[in-house]
Motif scaffolding. Sequence first.
Motif, short mmCIF file in Angstrom:
data_model
loop_
_atom_site.label_atom_id
_atom_site.label_comp_id
_atom_site.label_asym_id
_atom_site.label_seq_id
_atom_site.Cartn_x
_atom_site.Cartn_y
_atom_site.Cartn_z
N PRO A 72 18.64 -22.21 -90.24
CA PRO A 72 17.57 -22.35 -89.25
C PRO A 72 16.85 -23.68 -89.42
O PRO A 72 16.98 -24.35 -90.45
CB PRO A 72 16.63 -21.18 -89.58
CG PRO A 72 16.84 -20.93 -91.04
CD PRO A 72 18.30 -21.25 -91.29
N GLU A 73 16.07 -24.04 -88.42
CA GLU A 73 15.37 -25.33 -88.42
C GLU A 73 14.46 -25.50 -89.63
O GLU A 73 14.37 -26.59 -90.19
CB GLU A 73 14.57 -25.51 -87.12
CG GLU A 73 15.44 -25.62 -85.89
CD GLU A 73 16.46 -26.76 -85.96
OE1 GLU A 73 16.10 -27.88 -86.39
OE2 GLU A 73 17.62 -26.52 -85.59
N GLU A 74 13.78 -24.43 -90.06
CA GLU A 74 12.88 -24.57 -91.21
C GLU A 74 13.66 -24.91 -92.48
O GLU A 74 13.18 -25.69 -93.31
CB GLU A 74 12.02 -23.32 -91.41
CG GLU A 74 12.80 -22.08 -91.79
CD GLU A 74 11.94 -20.84 -91.89
OE1 GLU A 74 12.21 -20.01 -92.76
OE2 GLU A 74 11.00 -20.72 -91.09
N ALA A 75 14.85 -24.38 -92.65
CA ALA A 75 15.67 -24.72 -93.82
C ALA A 75 16.12 -26.17 -93.75
O ALA A 75 16.15 -26.87 -94.76
CB ALA A 75 16.87 -23.79 -93.91
N ILE A 76 16.47 -26.63 -92.55
CA ILE A 76 16.89 -28.01 -92.37
C ILE A 76 15.74 -28.96 -92.70
O ILE A 76 15.93 -29.98 -93.36
CB ILE A 76 17.43 -28.24 -90.94
CG1 ILE A 76 18.74 -27.44 -90.76
CG2 ILE A 76 17.65 -29.72 -90.65
CD1 ILE A 76 19.26 -27.37 -89.35
N THR A 77 14.54 -28.61 -92.28
CA THR A 77 13.36 -29.41 -92.60
C THR A 77 13.15 -29.46 -94.12
O THR A 77 12.85 -30.53 -94.67
CB THR A 77 12.11 -28.83 -91.91
OG1 THR A 77 12.35 -28.83 -90.50
CG2 THR A 77 10.86 -29.62 -92.23
N GLU A 78 13.31 -28.34 -94.80
CA GLU A 78 13.18 -28.30 -96.26
C GLU A 78 14.23 -29.19 -96.93
O GLU A 78 13.93 -29.90 -97.90
CB GLU A 78 13.32 -26.87 -96.77
CG GLU A 78 12.14 -25.99 -96.46
CD GLU A 78 12.36 -24.56 -96.95
OE1 GLU A 78 13.01 -24.36 -98.00
OE2 GLU A 78 11.90 -23.63 -96.26
N ILE A 79 15.44 -29.15 -96.42
CA ILE A 79 16.51 -29.97 -96.99
C ILE A 79 16.19 -31.46 -96.84
O ILE A 79 16.38 -32.24 -97.78
CB ILE A 79 17.87 -29.61 -96.35
CG1 ILE A 79 18.30 -28.22 -96.84
CG2 ILE A 79 18.94 -30.67 -96.65
CD1 ILE A 79 19.47 -27.63 -96.11
N HIS A 80 15.67 -31.84 -95.69
CA HIS A 80 15.27 -33.24 -95.49
C HIS A 80 14.18 -33.64 -96.48
O HIS A 80 14.19 -34.77 -97.00
CB HIS A 80 14.81 -33.49 -94.04
CG HIS A 80 15.95 -33.65 -93.09
ND1 HIS A 80 16.77 -34.75 -93.08
CD2 HIS A 80 16.40 -32.82 -92.11
CE1 HIS A 80 17.68 -34.61 -92.14
NE2 HIS A 80 17.48 -33.44 -91.54
#
Length: 111
Positions: free
Chosen positions: A92-100
């Motif tokens: 999900p988008e929140e996980a992608i944001t965390e990865i960044h």
Amino acid sequence: MPPDASTGPALGQRLDEARGRAGYNMRRLAEVTGIPMTSIHRLIKGEIAEPSPTTLVRLAEALDLSPSELFTLAGLPYPDLDDLLRNQYGLPEEAITEIHAIIAEHANKER
């Protein structure tokens, strides 16, 4: 159907050579990748104009090839990190944001 100019024989030849090296027949490669055997056959024959990125990644993983090489041979742009995380891993988008944020943190440590 003749090979399509966008994938041409280069992609199909590369896949077929790698399949042989891996010791897979078409049926086994289909089982390992979850890709229908007819689709694999059509890719090898150059009959699919624009293979899906997911198909190319699955084949690359099964055949120990570079996904970027297959994307290049297929005439497709390699997906950016967000697309890869979203589509290949279903994040999900929140996980992608965390990865960044993690990447940025580590990049700053290296400077």
